[in-house]
Write an enzyme that holds these catalytic residues in place. Structure first.
Site, PDB file in Angstrom:
ATOM      1  CB  CYS A 159      -1.001  -0.062   1.135  1.00 31.30           C
ATOM      2  SG  CYS A 159      -2.432   0.948   0.799  1.00 31.30           S
TER       3      CYS A 159
ATOM      4  CG  HIS B  10      -3.261  -2.957   4.086  1.00 26.78           C
ATOM      5  ND1 HIS B  10      -2.246  -2.389   4.822  1.00 26.78           N
ATOM      6  CD2 HIS B  10      -3.870  -1.942   3.454  1.00 26.78           C
ATOM      7  CE1 HIS B  10      -2.242  -1.090   4.649  1.00 26.78           C
ATOM      8  NE2 HIS B  10      -3.216  -0.787   3.814  1.00 26.78           N
TER       9      HIS B  10
ATOM     10  CD  GLU C  98      -0.292  -5.340   5.984  1.00 27.00           C
ATOM     11  OE1 GLU C  98      -0.093  -5.945   4.911  1.00 27.00           O
ATOM     12  OE2 GLU C  98      -0.665  -4.162   6.034  1.00 27.00           O
TER      13      GLU C  98
END
Ligand code: GLN
Length: 197
Positions: A78, A175, A177
């Site tokens: 990002c 994202h 994660e």
């Protein structure tokens, strides 16, 4: 294996948890000390304009830029993807990215915070879909000849690249994660394992 996470701003904690899950060591990078002994680098999501200012303020710009431009193992997610892009549209006038990935991105290309969304993104190269969370995500609007597109989002009938790789540099518009999907991190670690230090 020691993975540096640029920890000036952004979702450092989620990346750190993923790195530990993968059995590697975490080095949170806030100053130039400690930058020398890492094997891979993560540029997290957050706010690329702020990160650019802090890179200059901390003196980290020069070593980090040398790292990404040399194509050493790096994952940018990002805002981190914005930092890795060679060309940025709609950045702040004083925002100069680190570069390394031969792509152009448009910051906040999907609109503002309320236009954040989730989508299932096919990624045959990593055997299966990503449940992708896009938060004020950049759009990849141009991809250079040496860049491989690993995953694309279907957008208004077109396929828009959202995960790209050039050598050991991996950039992702969403994202992973936050979805605790560690496949891109694993790809980074695999590249770092094979890379000369
Ligand atoms: N829009 C932000 C930027 O340009 C990125 C948002 C994010 O990392 N979730 O830096």
């Amino acid at each position: 294996m020691r993975v540096g996470i640029l920890a000036l701003q952004g979702d450092v904690r989620e990346h750190a948890a993923a790195v530990r899950r993968a059995g590697a060591e975490v080095a949170e990078i806030r100053t130039i000390d400690g930058f020398d002994d890492i094997d891979a680098l993560i540029l997290p999501g957050g706010e690329s304009t702020t990160m650019c200012l802090l890179l200059d303020k901390t003196g980290l710009r020069s070593p980090v830029e040398a790292w990404t431009r040399a194509g050493r193992p790096t994952l940018g997610t990002c805002a981190g993807l914005v930092l890795l892009a060679d060309r940025v549209e709609d950045g702040r006038v004083d925002q100069s990215p680190l570069g390394g990935l031969d792509i152009a991105v448009r910051r906040n290309g999907h609109g503002r915070q309320r236009h954040s969304f989730e989508a299932r993104v096919p990624c045959p190269a990593l055997s299966g879909d990503f449940d992708a969370v896009f938060i004020r995500a950049p759009r990849i609007v141009e991809v250079g000849a040496g860049v491989t597109v690993l995953a694309s989002l279907e957008s208004e009938g077109d396929l828009e690249p959202v995960v790209v790789q050039q050598g050991a540099l991996i950039g992702c518009a969403f994202h992973p994660e936050l979805a605790e999907d560690d496949r891109l991190l694993q790809l980074l670690l695999d590249r770092a394992e094979g890379a000369p230090s």
